[in-house]
Design a protein around this motif. Structure first.
Motif, short mmCIF file in Angstrom:
data_model
loop_
_atom_site.label_atom_id
_atom_site.label_comp_id
_atom_site.label_asym_id
_atom_site.label_seq_id
_atom_site.Cartn_x
_atom_site.Cartn_y
_atom_site.Cartn_z
N LYS A 122 0.84 -1.20 0.00
CA LYS A 122 0.00 0.00 0.00
C LYS A 122 0.88 1.25 0.00
CE LYS A 122 -4.17 -0.45 0.82
NZ LYS A 122 -5.28 -0.49 -0.13
N ILE A 123 1.99 1.20 0.74
CA ILE A 123 2.93 2.32 0.74
C ILE A 123 3.57 2.45 -0.64
CG2 ILE A 123 5.13 3.15 1.68
CD1 ILE A 123 4.24 1.86 4.37
N CYS A 124 3.92 1.32 -1.25
CA CYS A 124 4.49 1.35 -2.61
C CYS A 124 3.51 1.93 -3.60
CB CYS A 124 4.92 -0.05 -3.04
SG CYS A 124 6.42 -0.60 -2.22
N TYR A 125 2.22 1.67 -3.40
CA TYR A 125 1.22 2.30 -4.26
C TYR A 125 1.38 3.82 -4.21
CZ TYR A 125 -2.94 4.80 -5.49
OH TYR A 125 -3.78 5.75 -6.01
N ASP A 126 1.38 4.37 -2.99
CA ASP A 126 1.51 5.83 -2.84
C ASP A 126 2.81 6.33 -3.46
OD1 ASP A 126 -0.90 6.34 -1.57
OD2 ASP A 126 -0.05 6.18 0.45
N LEU A 127 3.90 5.64 -3.18
CA LEU A 127 5.19 6.06 -3.70
C LEU A 127 5.18 6.12 -5.23
CD1 LEU A 127 8.31 6.55 -3.09
CD2 LEU A 127 8.55 4.17 -3.79
N TYR A 128 4.75 5.04 -5.87
CA TYR A 128 4.75 5.01 -7.34
C TYR A 128 3.68 5.92 -7.94
CZ TYR A 128 8.35 1.54 -7.28
OH TYR A 128 9.55 0.91 -7.08
N PHE A 129 2.58 6.07 -7.26
CA PHE A 129 1.56 7.01 -7.73
C PHE A 129 2.19 8.40 -7.85
CE2 PHE A 129 -1.57 10.30 -6.87
CZ PHE A 129 -2.49 10.06 -7.87
N TYR A 130 2.86 8.82 -6.79
CA TYR A 130 3.48 10.15 -6.81
C TYR A 130 4.62 10.23 -7.83
CZ TYR A 130 0.74 11.38 -2.70
OH TYR A 130 -0.29 11.65 -1.85
N LEU A 131 5.43 9.19 -7.92
CA LEU A 131 6.54 9.21 -8.88
C LEU A 131 6.03 9.34 -10.31
CD1 LEU A 131 8.97 6.53 -7.41
CD2 LEU A 131 9.31 9.02 -7.50
N PHE A 132 5.01 8.55 -10.67
CA PHE A 132 4.50 8.61 -12.04
C PHE A 132 3.72 9.89 -12.31
CE2 PHE A 132 5.34 4.00 -11.96
CZ PHE A 132 6.11 3.92 -13.11
N GLU A 133 3.23 10.53 -11.25
CA GLU A 133 2.57 11.83 -11.40
C GLU A 133 3.60 12.97 -11.47
OE1 GLU A 133 -0.85 12.78 -11.54
OE2 GLU A 133 -1.01 10.66 -12.09
#
Length: 170
Positions: free
Chosen positions: A132-143
């Motif tokens: 779930k933390i990786c979701y947030d991390l990659y969401f922000y990175l790809f944004e």
């Protein structure tokens, strides 16, 4: 290299060593094709732990088109049924590896949103906390929100996970 009964383990090891030595490009096309063929030679590779581990560990030798095709098929399969927590975690690992690979290689894979969606929809249990933390991390990175991604990385370092994330490229 002579292990006949443990070819999947052998291939995973070859890829891991080549990755660590930064010489994946030196692997022969023949070996790469053998690994890819071994991955999908099983009729039901979606549920074969060895095949899924091979896919997860060997993404770097697939073309982006192959990677996207197989990941799309996998995610479609797992949307139709409910599976054990361990199998859900296996798919989360694959999604995480895919996102990491696409981000590091600056590739715009066609399943980035699908992989993010899979991680986001995982149950909010302690078992899936890291994903779930990786979701947030990659969401922000790809944004492109590097500041938010860096905040997540710093939080994890403050919580004592510096060894796990020291290689995260942000």
């Amino acid at each position: 290299m002579d292990l006949k009964e443990h070819q999947i383990f052998k291939y995973r090891t070859v890829i891991a060593i080549a990755s660590l030595e930064n010489n994946l490009s030196d692997l022969s096309p023949s070996l790469k094709n053998k690994i890819i063929t071994k991955f999908y030679e099983r009729e039901n590779w979606f549920e074969n732990i060895g095949a899924l581990q091979l896919f997860s560990d060997c993404m770097k030798i697939f073309t982006l088109e192959q990677l996207d095709y197989f990941l799309e098929q996998l995610l479609k399969h797992y949307q139709k049924h409910t599976y054990s927590e361990n199998m859900q975690e296996r798919i989360a690992i694959i999604c995480n590896n895919y996102l990491c690979y696409c981000y590091k290689q600056k590739m715009s894979g066609s399943n980035i949103q699908n992989a993010l969606s899979y991680l986001k929809k995982l149950e909010s249990t302690g078992h899936f906390l890291l994903y779930k933390i990786c979701y947030d991390l990659y969401f922000y990175l790809f944004e492109g929100n590097i500041e938010k991604a860096d905040q997540i990385k710093k939080l994890l370092i403050n919580c004592g996970y510096q060894d796990c994330i020291e290689r995260w490229q942000i």
